[in-house]
Scaffold this active site. Structure first.
Site, mmCIF file in Angstrom:
data_model
loop_
_atom_site.group_PDB
_atom_site.id
_atom_site.type_symbol
_atom_site.label_atom_id
_atom_site.label_comp_id
_atom_site.label_asym_id
_atom_site.label_seq_id
_atom_site.Cartn_x
_atom_site.Cartn_y
_atom_site.Cartn_z
ATOM 1 C CE LYS A 33 -0.803 0.014 5.002
ATOM 2 N NZ LYS A 33 -0.011 1.210 5.304
ATOM 3 C CB THR A 34 4.073 2.232 1.594
ATOM 4 O OG1 THR A 34 3.601 1.971 2.922
ATOM 5 C CG2 THR A 34 4.952 3.472 1.620
ATOM 6 C CG ASP A 216 -0.857 4.536 4.914
ATOM 7 O OD1 ASP A 216 -1.621 3.642 4.499
ATOM 8 O OD2 ASP A 216 0.326 4.329 5.232
ATOM 9 C CD GLU A 217 -1.816 1.615 8.482
ATOM 10 O OE1 GLU A 217 -2.891 1.003 8.611
ATOM 11 O OE2 GLU A 217 -0.727 1.034 8.305
ATOM 12 C CD GLN A 247 -3.286 -4.743 8.488
ATOM 13 O OE1 GLN A 247 -2.185 -4.510 8.987
ATOM 14 N NE2 GLN A 247 -3.485 -4.753 7.185
ATOM 15 N NE ARG A 599 1.938 -6.930 10.953
ATOM 16 C CZ ARG A 599 1.457 -6.210 9.955
ATOM 17 N NH1 ARG A 599 2.158 -5.186 9.477
ATOM 18 N NH2 ARG A 599 0.294 -6.506 9.398
#
Length: 767
Positions: A33-34, A216-217, A247, A599
């Site tokens: 996504k980044t 973002d997020e 998340q 992770r």
């Protein structure tokens, strides 16, 4: 092939090429996504959008720095504003400070300073707080601010004593913050949101300026952030948000998962893109995570997949106790490092609460394994660092009461508690900042001439230091240390603690020098202080250092490691005990486990113990019900425990396992789920049975002492149950009635079994 798109998959390209109009990017873990956000900014710049019209917001400094660097690499030249929400709020507030009653040089109080201010307001105002602590009141005020409830709009709820108290104290607290030209973290966004709501001209100006906003997020946004983004996207609704409801793990901090779940309702013309390909984890790890999170109802459906290798099975290890757990993990890591298979930096150990880290640290030290603990603002929270920075705050903002209180008798100047109390009372009575009250010390009744003289000397020091404001930060710090006598005070100390404090001061000077090198010419004291105030939770994490990383699950989001150990996967810890009575909180706990699992890139180990010493109590444990929701075929169970029954049975209770942030996670902010209301739940704690690992002798003993039958009506869909042979299970189906009522139960090691409940040895877990 377009060079900007050649490294992207089809879904990523679709998101990158979108320019005008709202967009929702549902990005699974490890889906790049980044890369999508940064490449989209580069594409917009290529399409002629001015850099000054683009705003990118995220939640951590590290994420913002990474994003900023990537954008600069893709499109060098005029920089795009990439920032955390709070830095963005701080910058705009300084521009419009006068509209909200602040001065542009306002101070940002961390949670410690804010709560000390609140406690002082309570004491000076003689407010009756019953049994509620300042920490509990502060939490209630913070919750109100996150819901965009200002002090003048706060209304107590009938039958809620705490809200009655908050209704009285909240306005006085805000009044004192404004008198000090100070804000707490919540105010950085609250003031701005209120300003945009009340001032149509400023709102339109900023909407015009930030025509394209990327977030973002987005699943971590609270109501205030939601209102801010809506206000800035009225005339130019080019709001593109990236996130994943699966998340969303900060509900206790005010994050509202509904913001992302309802985005399509807010913007009916929205373009929705799903990033479902995972580039991080093996197929086995991803299947475990995907099946676990599938038990949540409040989510956006995604079909996660990866083209990575199958990988090895996810390890599920049972240890006898927490010492064996820590020693086993430390030995595994040490062996892998010694063999050259992995470097220390490739390992991470996650836990639900920081209190679980102590035994891990001890085991790693004994095994000779280097490690780093991630605890956020630790350096800037040290007493000696805060003392020196308080002088800087006073130089930058002479109205700052907290800076005065921290420096007036540091080092000791003989200004006693009674003198400070009279100064404070005088300041509050006449609405003055403390430093101004100190200037009027001769007029304060009841103060001895000797005490007044000492206060006057302090005021002279503050005036002298105020002339340093335009200098370089290292020079300012050095002058403070010498003029205040603080360096000499530390040098005279003979204890090891004094020497450590002196070493920390030297490190602060190094930090200032490095800042000056990046910001030459002086005049950046405020920026330096803001950097200290807004240091994020994972900013202290050093990715390049050869150390194993220890951190909470909350701190782990956004990171990735080749090998991950997730410890204490036990009922009462993960999920946290109080969450089991609230479905929304239980879903957030499941999302937290999902975050931890995803992770891991190559290897994942989950572990639980037979008994755990926690907060002074030895407790029997039950493996987490989340283990029953993972695919059995992907888990490889290893039992390294030696079961013994020579210790007393105990249970989790409200006193042992507190949900108060100040008790569980005082040093960080990232602790556990907090109740949604301002009153603690009255739900009785669940009693936790011993782990269901039995020997033949124990089975024989159990057979010799039959238990009383349990009524079939006690059992419910989804209930955790225990069986003397198969261990912990979960009811997945019920049928029939009365004595013919049947249950299908899924066990961690035995798979699915069917029982006629009236004639089975099943018991609700903990009974």
């Amino acid at each position: 092939m377009d060079p900007l798109l050649e490294s992207l998959n089809e879904a990523q390209c679709e998101a990158v090429l979108h320019v005008d109009g709202p967009m929702l990017v549902l990005a699974g873990p490890g889906s790049g996504k980044t890369r999508v956000v940064t490449h989209r900014i580069a594409n917009m710049r290529r399409e002629g959008v001015a850099a000054s019209n683009i705003l990118a917001l995220t939640f951590t400094n590290k994420a913002a720095e990474e994003m900023r660097a990537r954008v600069e690499q893709l499109v060098p030249g005029e920089p795009v504003w990439v920032s955390t929400f709070h830095r963005f709020g701080s910058r705009l507030l300084r521009q419009y400070a006068e509209y909200v009653g602040l001065t542009p040089n306002f101070t940002i109080y961390d949670s410690s300073d804010a709560r000390q201010t609140l406690a002082r307001v309570i004491d000076t105002g003689n407010f009756k707080t019953m049994h509620y602590t300042p920490e509990r009141i502060a939490h209630a005020i913070s919750a109100a601010k996150n819901k965009l409830i200002t002090a003048d709009k706060y209304e107590p709820r009938p039958g809620s004593p705490l809200s009655q108290i908050v209704a009285e104290i909240y306005p006085a607290y805000q009044e004192r913050l404004l008198a000090s030209s100070a804000v707490d973290f919540d105010d950085l966004l609250l003031h701005l949101a209120v300003l945009l709501y009340k001032n149509a001209e400023i709102r339109a100006t900023l909407d015009e300026r930030f025509r394209y906003i990327l977030v973002d997020e987005y699943q971590d946004t609270n109501h205030v952030q939601y209102v801010l983004l809506r206000a800035l996207s009225v005339d130019y609704p080019n709001l593109a948000v990236t996130g994943d409801p699966d998340q969303s793990i900060y509900g206790w901090r005010g994050a509202d998962i509904n913001n992302i779940l309802q985005f399509e309702s807010d913007y009916p013309e929205v373009k929705v893109v799903r990033l479902e390909r995972n580039y991080r984890s093996t197929k086995r790890i991803l299947r475990v995570a995907d099946q676990l999170i599938g038990h949540n109802l409040r989510r956006k459906q995604k079909a996660l997949f990866t083209e990575n290798d199958e990988g090895e099975s996810v390890q599920l290890v049972e240890y006898a106790n927490q010492d064996k757990e820590a020693q086993g993990i430390a030995a595994d890591i040490a062996a892998a490092i010694a063999s050259g298979k992995h470097k220390a930096s490739e390992f991470a150990i996650f836990y639900r609460v920081n209190a679980l880290s102590r035994v891990l640290e001890s085991a790693l030290r004994q095994a000779g394994v280097p490690y780093q603990m991630i605890r956020g603002q630790e350096f800037y929270q040290r007493k000696e660092i805060k003392n020196v920075l308080a002088y800087c705050q006073l130089i930058n903002n002479p109205r700052d009461d907290q800076a005065v209180l921290r420096t007036i008798n540091t080092p000791v100047r003989g200004i006693g508690r009674k003198t400070i109390e009279r100064l404070t009372q005088h300041a509050y009575r006449y609405g003055l900042p403390l430093l101004e009250a100190a200037r009027e010390v001769a007029q304060i009744e009841g103060l001895a001439a000797r005490s007044a003289k000492k206060v006057a000397v302090y005021v002279s020091l503050a005036d002298k230091l105020s002339q340093l404001a335009a200098g370089e930060v290292e020079e300012i710090l050095g002058t403070i240390l010498s003029e205040s006598g603080y360096r000499e005070y530390l040098q005279e100390g003979e204890t090891e603690e004094d020497l450590n404090r002196l070493a920390n001061i030297e490190e602060l000077l190094t930090d200032a020098r490095q800042f000056d090198e990046k910001n030459p010419g002086g005049g950046f004291l405020e920026a330096y202080l803001e950097n200290a105030w807004l240091t994020g939770e994972t900013d202290a994490w050093e990715a390049e250092t050869e150390k194993v990383t220890l951190m909470t699950l909350h701190a782990a989001k956004g990171l990735e490691f080749p090998v991950v150990y997730l410890i204490a996967v036990e009922h009462g810890l993960l999920p946290h005990e109080r969450s089991t009575s609230d479905e929304a909180q239980l879903e957030e706990e499941r999302r937290l486990a999902f975050v931890g699992i995803t992770r891991a890139e190559e290897k994942l180990q989950l572990s639980y113990v037979i008994h755990r010493d926690f907060r002074g109590q030895r407790r029997r444990t039950v493996p987490s019900s989340f283990l029953l929701e993972m695919p059995r075929e992907e888990l490889e169970l290893t039992q390294q425990s030696i079961y013994s029954n020579d210790w007393e049975e105990s249970s989790w209770d409200d006193e042992d396992v507190s949900f108060d942030p100040e008790v569980l996670e005082a040093s960080t902010g990232d602790f556990s789920v907090d109740p949604p209301d301002d009153e603690q739940s009255d739900t009785p704690p669940l009693q936790v049975a011993a782990a269901q690992v039995t020997t033949a002798a124990q089975l024989a003993g159990a057979a010799a002492q039959p238990q009383q039958p349990v009524s079939p009506n006690v059992f419910a869909q989804g209930m955790a149950v225990s069986h003397p042979k198969h261990g912990l299970g979960k009811i997945v189906a019920l049928s029939g009635s009365g004595q013919n009522r049947r249950a299908t139960v899924r066990f961690a090691t035995a798979g699915e079994k069917r029982f006629v409940l009236a004639h089975s040895p099943l018991r609700p877990a903990g009974k």
